[in-house]
Design a protein around this motif. Structure first.
Motif, PDB file in Angstrom:
ATOM      1  N   ASN A 136      10.149  49.713 -35.428  1.00 25.03           N
ATOM      2  CA  ASN A 136       9.700  50.632 -36.519  1.00 25.03           C
ATOM      3  C   ASN A 136      10.300  50.045 -37.779  1.00 25.03           C
ATOM      4  N   ARG A 137       9.535  49.210 -38.459  1.00 23.46           N
ATOM      5  CA  ARG A 137       9.883  48.747 -39.710  1.00 23.46           C
ATOM      6  C   ARG A 137      10.184  49.863 -40.695  1.00 23.46           C
ATOM      7  N   PRO A 138      11.303  49.614 -41.667  1.00 21.21           N
ATOM      8  CA  PRO A 138      11.693  50.321 -42.595  1.00 21.21           C
ATOM      9  C   PRO A 138      10.492  50.882 -43.510  1.00 21.21           C
ATOM     10  N   SER A 178      14.524  48.133 -36.094  1.00 17.29           N
ATOM     11  CA  SER A 178      13.632  47.979 -36.991  1.00 17.29           C
ATOM     12  C   SER A 178      13.284  46.400 -37.152  1.00 17.29           C
TER      13      SER A 178
END
Length: 241
Positions: free
Chosen positions: A96-98, A227
């Protein structure tokens, strides 16, 4: 070790490149674009047929781990992956990328959904830069008082706004390019999803004083989450032991 990567993102392609050759990696793409960027390793295109279909695939293909590196708004496949992995006993990791955070000079208006964005939009502007993807255009089809510049990789289909110009393009984009685009089209509001990653359009909007209508992400399933692709590769090394 056989790893299924649910892909279609920069993180998924990087992960496949990191682990190809050390594990057997299969990247699954939804098939929504005709010319996707292909990752290293084996590529599978198309849906699974819901939770039952994905569970069967994990079993039949003897998948040892699943990495969900789909787009932050791909809520359906993420939910299906969590349910299928739980039912099959296959370890699941979410990349889950920031997301983005407003800073000084930003005028952001957060909403929970595209319909909510469409409802608020006329109060913020009339010349709209829409970067929410071609599948969401139908939510704005009834706004005849607005003009839209919609950017997407593929041409839209189905219901679209009456006053629409489509820009077919694929990033990465530069701040200078986004600033020129916004200025040339006299854009007075930007509509986007909180996708994270490169944010040239947000920087350009800040510099030009253009308000941003930001659609927040759906909640993630309950699973181990990292991330970055590098962190996902490290996680895979731990479960290989």
């Amino acid at each position: 070790m056989r790893v299924l990567v649910l892909g279609g993102t920069t993180e998924a392609r990087r992960l496949a490149g990191l682990i190809a050759g050390t594990v057997e990696v299969i990247t699954s793409l939804a098939g929504r674009t005709t010319d996707p960027l292909r990752p290293a390793g084996e590529v599978r295109i198309g849906g699974f047929g819901g939770v039952a279909g994905l569970s069967g695939y994990l079993r039949d293909e003897r998948i040892d781990a699943v990495v969900d590196a789909t787009h932050p708004f791909a809520a359906t496949i993420s939910g299906n992956a969590a349910a299928a992995c739980a039912a099959s006993g296959v370890p699941l990791l979410i990349v889950n990328r920031p997301g983005w955070t407003a800073g000084p000079g930003d005028e952001w208006h957060r909403v929970a959904s595209l319909p909510e964005a469409a409802g608020m939009l006329p109060s913020l502007g009339r010349r709209v830069f829409l970067t929410t993807g071609r599948q969401g255009l139908a939510h704005f089809a009834g706004l005849d008082g607005c003009w839209f510049l919609a950017r997407s990789v593929e041409p839209p289909s189905g219901d679209v706004p009456r006053h629409l110009e489509v820009l077919l393009d694929r990033g990465p984009f530069t701040v200078a390019g986004e600033r020129e685009l916004i200025t040339r089209h006299r854009v007075d509001v930007l509509v986007t999803k909180d996708s994270g990653g490169a944010d040239a359009k947000l920087v350009a909007a800040r510099e030009l004083g253009v308000p941003v209508l930001m659609v927040s992400r759906p909640p993630l399933p309950d699973a181990i989450t990292v991330s970055t692709a590098d962190a996902a590769a490290s996680w895979l090394r731990t479960i290989r032991r």
